[in-house]
Design a protein around this motif. Sequence first.
Motif, PDB file in Angstrom:
ATOM      1  N   ALA A   1      35.447  38.299  25.761  1.00 24.48           N
ATOM      2  CA  ALA A   1      35.511  38.410  27.230  1.00 24.48           C
ATOM      3  C   ALA A   1      36.957  38.536  27.711  1.00 24.48           C
ATOM      4  O   ALA A   1      37.251  39.300  28.636  1.00 24.48           O
ATOM      5  CB  ALA A   1      34.826  37.205  27.884  1.00 24.48           C
TER       6      ALA A   1
ATOM      7  N   ILE B   1      38.267  42.104  26.929  1.00 23.97           N
ATOM      8  CA  ILE B   1      37.730  43.083  27.876  1.00 23.97           C
ATOM      9  C   ILE B   1      38.414  42.939  29.231  1.00 23.97           C
ATOM     10  O   ILE B   1      38.802  43.926  29.861  1.00 23.97           O
ATOM     11  CB  ILE B   1      36.197  42.933  27.981  1.00 23.97           C
ATOM     12  N   ALA B   2      38.599  41.695  29.680  1.00 26.11           N
ATOM     13  CA  ALA B   2      39.217  41.474  30.991  1.00 26.11           C
ATOM     14  C   ALA B   2      40.677  41.914  31.000  1.00 26.11           C
ATOM     15  O   ALA B   2      41.166  42.459  31.994  1.00 26.11           O
ATOM     16  CB  ALA B   2      39.087  40.010  31.395  1.00 26.11           C
TER      17      ALA B   2
ATOM     18  N   GLN C   1      34.584  47.447  50.900  1.00 27.61           N
ATOM     19  CA  GLN C   1      34.952  46.039  51.017  1.00 27.61           C
ATOM     20  C   GLN C   1      35.648  45.553  49.767  1.00 27.61           C
ATOM     21  O   GLN C   1      36.613  44.800  49.809  1.00 27.61           O
ATOM     22  CB  GLN C   1      33.689  45.197  51.259  1.00 27.61           C
TER      23      GLN C   1
ATOM     24  N   ALA D   1      39.350  44.163  49.294  1.00 26.77           N
ATOM     25  CA  ALA D   1      39.585  42.860  48.668  1.00 26.77           C
ATOM     26  C   ALA D   1      40.657  42.971  47.584  1.00 26.77           C
ATOM     27  O   ALA D   1      41.537  42.114  47.468  1.00 26.77           O
ATOM     28  CB  ALA D   1      38.287  42.314  48.072  1.00 26.77           C
TER      29      ALA D   1
ATOM     30  N   SER E   1      44.211  41.194  47.536  1.00 27.54           N
ATOM     31  CA  SER E   1      44.616  40.385  46.379  1.00 27.54           C
ATOM     32  C   SER E   1      45.992  40.815  45.893  1.00 27.54           C
ATOM     33  O   SER E   1      46.834  40.003  45.523  1.00 27.54           O
ATOM     34  CB  SER E   1      43.582  40.551  45.271  1.00 27.54           C
TER      35      SER E   1
ATOM     36  N   SER F   1      48.788  39.604  48.107  1.00 29.01           N
ATOM     37  CA  SER F   1      49.017  38.159  48.074  1.00 29.01           C
ATOM     38  C   SER F   1      49.794  37.716  46.840  1.00 29.01           C
ATOM     39  O   SER F   1      50.117  36.556  46.700  1.00 29.01           O
ATOM     40  CB  SER F   1      47.676  37.413  48.136  1.00 29.01           C
TER      41      SER F   1
ATOM     42  N   GLU G   1      27.078  40.230  39.946  1.00 31.24           N
ATOM     43  CA  GLU G   1      28.193  39.484  40.523  1.00 31.24           C
ATOM     44  C   GLU G   1      27.717  38.623  41.695  1.00 31.24           C
ATOM     45  O   GLU G   1      28.160  37.487  41.869  1.00 31.24           O
ATOM     46  CB  GLU G   1      29.283  40.454  40.978  1.00 31.24           C
TER      47      GLU G   1
ATOM     48  N   LEU H   1      33.120  41.053  31.401  1.00 31.65           N
ATOM     49  CA  LEU H   1      34.210  41.166  32.370  1.00 31.65           C
ATOM     50  C   LEU H   1      33.979  40.248  33.573  1.00 31.65           C
ATOM     51  O   LEU H   1      34.881  39.515  33.993  1.00 31.65           O
ATOM     52  CB  LEU H   1      34.346  42.618  32.848  1.00 31.65           C
ATOM     53  N   LEU H   2      32.762  40.298  34.130  1.00 29.78           N
ATOM     54  CA  LEU H   2      32.461  39.476  35.309  1.00 29.78           C
ATOM     55  C   LEU H   2      32.591  37.988  34.984  1.00 29.78           C
ATOM     56  O   LEU H   2      33.128  37.215  35.779  1.00 29.78           O
ATOM     57  CB  LEU H   2      31.052  39.786  35.829  1.00 29.78           C
TER      58      LEU H   2
ATOM     59  N   GLN I   1      34.480  36.557  32.707  1.00 23.39           N
ATOM     60  CA  GLN I   1      35.901  36.217  32.558  1.00 23.39           C
ATOM     61  C   GLN I   1      36.601  36.195  33.919  1.00 23.39           C
ATOM     62  O   GLN I   1      37.386  35.288  34.206  1.00 23.39           O
ATOM     63  CB  GLN I   1      36.577  37.232  31.622  1.00 23.39           C
ATOM     64  N   ARG I   2      36.298  37.182  34.765  1.00 20.87           N
ATOM     65  CA  ARG I   2      36.964  37.247  36.070  1.00 20.87           C
ATOM     66  C   ARG I   2      36.555  36.093  36.976  1.00 20.87           C
ATOM     67  O   ARG I   2      37.327  35.691  37.844  1.00 20.87           O
ATOM     68  CB  ARG I   2      36.675  38.596  36.742  1.00 20.87           C
TER      69      ARG I   2
ATOM     70  N   ARG J   1      39.963  28.756  30.665  1.00 24.99           N
ATOM     71  CA  ARG J   1      41.307  28.872  31.224  1.00 24.99           C
ATOM     72  C   ARG J   1      41.265  29.914  32.329  1.00 24.99           C
ATOM     73  O   ARG J   1      40.884  31.055  32.093  1.00 24.99           O
ATOM     74  CB  ARG J   1      42.290  29.350  30.154  1.00 24.99           C
TER      75      ARG J   1
ATOM     76  N   ALA K   1      45.810  35.533  37.957  1.00 28.59           N
ATOM     77  CA  ALA K   1      45.199  36.801  38.358  1.00 28.59           C
ATOM     78  C   ALA K   1      43.722  36.611  38.680  1.00 28.59           C
ATOM     79  O   ALA K   1      43.198  37.166  39.645  1.00 28.59           O
ATOM     80  CB  ALA K   1      45.361  37.840  37.259  1.00 28.59           C
TER      81      ALA K   1
ATOM     82  N   GLN L   1      43.304  34.881  42.017  1.00 23.48           N
ATOM     83  CA  GLN L   1      43.523  35.815  43.121  1.00 23.48           C
ATOM     84  C   GLN L   1      42.320  36.718  43.302  1.00 23.48           C
ATOM     85  O   GLN L   1      41.898  37.018  44.410  1.00 23.48           O
ATOM     86  CB  GLN L   1      44.759  36.681  42.835  1.00 23.48           C
ATOM     87  N   TRP L   2      41.780  37.125  42.164  1.00 23.22           N
ATOM     88  CA  TRP L   2      40.644  38.030  42.202  1.00 23.22           C
ATOM     89  C   TRP L   2      39.443  37.334  42.828  1.00 23.22           C
ATOM     90  O   TRP L   2      38.711  37.905  43.614  1.00 23.22           O
ATOM     91  CB  TRP L   2      40.344  38.488  40.774  1.00 23.22           C
TER      92      TRP L   2
ATOM     93  N   ALA M   1      39.848  37.092  46.419  1.00 24.98           N
ATOM     94  CA  ALA M   1      39.588  38.402  47.031  1.00 24.98           C
ATOM     95  C   ALA M   1      38.094  38.635  47.204  1.00 24.98           C
ATOM     96  O   ALA M   1      37.640  39.138  48.232  1.00 24.98           O
ATOM     97  CB  ALA M   1      40.207  39.508  46.179  1.00 24.98           C
ATOM     98  N   ILE M   2      37.327  38.249  46.188  1.00 18.51           N
ATOM     99  CA  ILE M   2      35.867  38.402  46.247  1.00 18.51           C
ATOM    100  C   ILE M   2      35.311  37.564  47.397  1.00 18.51           C
ATOM    101  O   ILE M   2      34.468  38.005  48.177  1.00 18.51           O
ATOM    102  CB  ILE M   2      35.230  37.948  44.905  1.00 18.51           C
TER     103      ILE M   2
ATOM    104  N   SER N   1      36.112  39.137  50.601  1.00 22.23           N
ATOM    105  CA  SER N   1      35.260  40.303  50.792  1.00 22.23           C
ATOM    106  C   SER N   1      33.885  39.882  51.266  1.00 22.23           C
ATOM    107  O   SER N   1      33.267  40.505  52.116  1.00 22.23           O
ATOM    108  CB  SER N   1      35.162  41.077  49.471  1.00 22.23           C
TER     109      SER N   1
END
Lengths: 191, 191
Positions: free
Chosen positions: A45, A48-49, A179, A183, A187, A190, B56, B93-94, B96-97, B172, B176, B179-180, B183-184, B187
């Motif tokens: 993960a 990929i991120a 949107q 966002a 981000s 900021s 998401e 990805l989702l 991890q983000r 962890r 970034a 911040q992401w 942002a979500i 949004s």
Amino acid sequence: MSTRVLGVDPGLTRCGVGLIEQGAGRSVKLLFVDTLRSSTDLPLAARIAKLADELEQIIIDQRPNSIALERVFAQANVRTVMGTAQISGVVLLLAQRHGIPIALHTPSEVKAAVTGNGRANKSQVSSMVAKILGLQEVPKPADAADALAIAITHSWRMGIAAGAESGSSATRTTSAQEQWRAAIEASKKSK
Amino acid sequence: MSTRVLGVDPGLTRCGVGLIEQGAGRSVKLLFVDTLRSSTDLPLAARIAKLADELEQIIIDQRPNSIALERVFAQANVRTVMGTAQISGVVLLLAQRHGIPIALHTPSEVKAAVTGNGRANKSQVSSMVAKILGLQEVPKPADAADALAIAITHSWRMGIAAGAESGSSATRTTSAQEQWRAAIEASKKSK
């Protein structure tokens, strides 16, 4: 306004990215080329991120008009194909979320477009990429050259058939995408 | 606080999602189950983005403590495996983000955990999922039942070996990612 095509050779360990500018006729110019990497020491993960973050930053910074992605086949090397497909999914998602048309080209389409031979080897592709873009040296590693080859292929095929495979729908930007883009911009500011 | 596990059976045409709550011992409770779909009429990038948006939203709304994803094999059906791998990449990805630990389990691990037989068929898996969760009816389609089976497997395996495969690093949260996430949220509020 010029047309900028971002080519992506998807991969988990090495992901080639190459941006070209389309000029008159078949003329193309190199703007940017890189190979993104993720360490095999990281969990999947996180790998990929990391690549997604870097790809997204390139999309934001370079603002390509279209993205061209190599189509992955399940028949390819079984050990690496899953990671390659996972990164492809991420590239398709990022393109759609940023409202950038994305098209897929098969390896043989790319080889045929760039060298005239759908079965050309990697070194023939790299040499032709250097020649087409007027570069002194062949781009390395092969992933970087492949990304440029994909971008060139897309640029030339678009010239023939305006409106690529996925282009028609990807250009429609939904409210959710708007949107999301806002966002991302927020981000970015900021930071 | 309770532990909520989101199971995902990745797929482009049908993507199963099932959320369970882990109780004492091996007790688990159904919180949410659904099958996300994307039409084959849409271009690939739009299909992936539609599923990503819905996944998401589920992550944001349901706030799972961990995500469990079925590991895709290249040996599986060649016609569908690429789409499945692409959606897997998006789920990774989702996760991890959003800073949620994600772990992968193979189909045979899931079958073995839920039915005691690594070669159980789909109907045996669905029946056991209904029994384990105390449901009157077997969840349908199979993708929904599979997603719950993956969540149950993860919950039980986590109970045995605290700290799953990818958990250590996924917990962890980098700046970034923070911040992401902000942002979500921004949004979401602007909708």
